[in-house]
Design an enzyme around this catalytic site. Structure first.
Site, PDB file in Angstrom:
ATOM      1  N   ASN A  11       2.936   5.579 -21.995  1.00  0.00           N
ATOM      2  CA  ASN A  11       3.979   5.337 -20.987  1.00  0.00           C
ATOM      3  C   ASN A  11       5.296   6.045 -21.273  1.00  0.00           C
ATOM      4  O   ASN A  11       6.200   6.046 -20.439  1.00  0.00           O
ATOM      5  CB  ASN A  11       4.225   3.828 -20.783  1.00  0.00           C
ATOM      6  CG  ASN A  11       2.969   3.110 -20.353  1.00  0.00           C
ATOM      7  OD1 ASN A  11       2.343   3.518 -19.364  1.00  0.00           O
ATOM      8  ND2 ASN A  11       2.555   2.092 -21.070  1.00  0.00           N
ATOM      9  N   ARG A  18      10.851   5.346 -15.878  1.00  0.00           N
ATOM     10  CA  ARG A  18      10.299   4.051 -16.247  1.00  0.00           C
ATOM     11  C   ARG A  18      11.418   3.090 -16.648  1.00  0.00           C
ATOM     12  O   ARG A  18      12.173   3.385 -17.578  1.00  0.00           O
ATOM     13  CB  ARG A  18       9.371   4.280 -17.439  1.00  0.00           C
ATOM     14  CG  ARG A  18       8.910   3.054 -18.138  1.00  0.00           C
ATOM     15  CD  ARG A  18       8.335   3.380 -19.517  1.00  0.00           C
ATOM     16  NE  ARG A  18       7.690   2.208 -20.048  1.00  0.00           N
ATOM     17  CZ  ARG A  18       7.386   2.041 -21.329  1.00  0.00           C
ATOM     18  NH1 ARG A  18       7.640   2.992 -22.198  1.00  0.00           N
ATOM     19  NH2 ARG A  18       6.823   0.937 -21.739  1.00  0.00           N
ATOM     20  N   TYR A  23      15.076   1.864 -20.810  1.00  0.00           N
ATOM     21  CA  TYR A  23      14.786   3.110 -21.527  1.00  0.00           C
ATOM     22  C   TYR A  23      15.704   4.278 -21.134  1.00  0.00           C
ATOM     23  O   TYR A  23      15.545   5.383 -21.649  1.00  0.00           O
ATOM     24  CB  TYR A  23      13.321   3.507 -21.307  1.00  0.00           C
ATOM     25  CG  TYR A  23      12.342   2.472 -21.822  1.00  0.00           C
ATOM     26  CD1 TYR A  23      12.233   2.230 -23.192  1.00  0.00           C
ATOM     27  CD2 TYR A  23      11.550   1.720 -20.949  1.00  0.00           C
ATOM     28  CE1 TYR A  23      11.359   1.268 -23.680  1.00  0.00           C
ATOM     29  CE2 TYR A  23      10.662   0.756 -21.426  1.00  0.00           C
ATOM     30  CZ  TYR A  23      10.570   0.534 -22.787  1.00  0.00           C
ATOM     31  OH  TYR A  23       9.708  -0.413 -23.271  1.00  0.00           O
ATOM     32  N   ALA A  75       3.467   0.572 -26.879  1.00  0.00           N
ATOM     33  CA  ALA A  75       2.851  -0.746 -27.031  1.00  0.00           C
ATOM     34  C   ALA A  75       1.772  -0.778 -28.113  1.00  0.00           C
ATOM     35  O   ALA A  75       1.450  -1.855 -28.641  1.00  0.00           O
ATOM     36  CB  ALA A  75       2.279  -1.205 -25.693  1.00  0.00           C
ATOM     37  N   HIS A  98      11.822   3.151 -32.107  1.00  0.00           N
ATOM     38  CA  HIS A  98      11.794   2.507 -30.787  1.00  0.00           C
ATOM     39  C   HIS A  98      13.118   2.738 -30.077  1.00  0.00           C
ATOM     40  O   HIS A  98      14.191   2.646 -30.701  1.00  0.00           O
ATOM     41  CB  HIS A  98      11.514   1.000 -30.907  1.00  0.00           C
ATOM     42  CG  HIS A  98      10.192   0.746 -31.540  1.00  0.00           C
ATOM     43  ND1 HIS A  98       9.011   0.947 -30.870  1.00  0.00           N
ATOM     44  CD2 HIS A  98       9.871   0.397 -32.805  1.00  0.00           C
ATOM     45  CE1 HIS A  98       8.011   0.708 -31.701  1.00  0.00           C
ATOM     46  NE2 HIS A  98       8.501   0.373 -32.865  1.00  0.00           N
TER      47      HIS A  98
HETATM   48  C1  DQA Z   1       8.994   0.958 -27.182  1.00  0.00           C
HETATM   49  C2  DQA Z   1       8.929  -0.567 -27.298  1.00  0.00           C
HETATM   50  C3  DQA Z   1       7.529  -1.072 -27.035  1.00  0.00           C
HETATM   51  O1  DQA Z   1       7.490  -2.480 -27.134  1.00  0.00           O
HETATM   52  C4  DQA Z   1       7.081  -0.666 -25.648  1.00  0.00           C
HETATM   53  O2  DQA Z   1       5.747  -1.076 -25.438  1.00  0.00           O
HETATM   54  C5  DQA Z   1       7.244   0.784 -25.383  1.00  0.00           C
HETATM   55  C6  DQA Z   1       8.445   1.457 -25.861  1.00  0.00           C
HETATM   56  C7  DQA Z   1      10.435   1.488 -27.318  1.00  0.00           C
HETATM   57  O3  DQA Z   1      10.582   2.679 -27.575  1.00  0.00           O
HETATM   58  O4  DQA Z   1      11.394   0.733 -27.137  1.00  0.00           O
HETATM   59  O5  DQA Z   1       6.427   1.402 -24.712  1.00  0.00           O
HETATM   60  O6  DQA Z   1       8.240   1.524 -28.246  1.00  0.00           O
END
Ligand code: DQA
Length: 141
Positions: A11, A18, A23, A75, A98
């Site tokens: 994703n 998104r 994000y 995820a 993250h």
């Molecule tokens: C993520 C945090 C994860 O929990 C989420 O599933 C993501 C993005 C982040 O970069 O904040 O896809 O890795």
């Protein structure tokens, strides 16, 4: 020149579109171009996949020759023993990244299978998390 690969998991190809409140608005390709300019002393490459096995294959492919890997497994962070085992099995140090602060989000995001096999973890600084991860490889050398 250090060779460092950024791997983004599921994703994260949708960055910019998104959930922008979580994000941000910037797509990763344009951010990656900025990074390449800012960190011209690093040989930087980028890989994204929505498929767990492809992320594992990439870790195997570069994990004995590159100087560092920056991994945002999305995820899969919270589910994948297989990615954790791949990190265990390679010699290149991996920094977990993250964008969002997973610790102020849903409880199922609070646990990472990857953190214990990573060199370090950077969480919650938006796209700057990747910058900080790159810096971490520079201060070490
Ligand atoms: C993520 C945090 C994860 O929990 C989420 O599933 C993501 C993005 C982040 O970069 O904040 O896809 O890795």
């Amino acid at each position: 020149m250090q060779k460092i690969l950024i791997i983004n998991g599921p994703n994260l190809n949708l960055l910019g579109k998104r959930e922008p409140s979580v994000y941000g608005n910037q797509d990763f390709d344009s951010f990656f171009n900025q990074l390449k300019t800012e960190f011209s002393e690093i040989e930087l490459s980028y890989f994204q996949s929505n498929v767990e096995g492809e992320i594992i294959n990439k870790l195997h492919e570069v994990g004995f020759s590159y100087d560092g890997i920056i991994l945002n497994a999305g995820a899969y962070t919270h589910t994948s023993i297989a990615i954790a085992d791949a990190i265990r099995g390679i010699t290149t140090p991996v920094v977990e990244v993250h964008i969002s602060n997973v610790f102020v989000r849903e409880e199922y995001r609070h646990h990472s299978y990857l953190s214990e096999v990573c060199k370090g973890v950077i969480v919650g600084f938006g796209l700057d998390s990747y910058r900080l991860a790159l810096e971490s490889f520079l201060i070490d050398n």
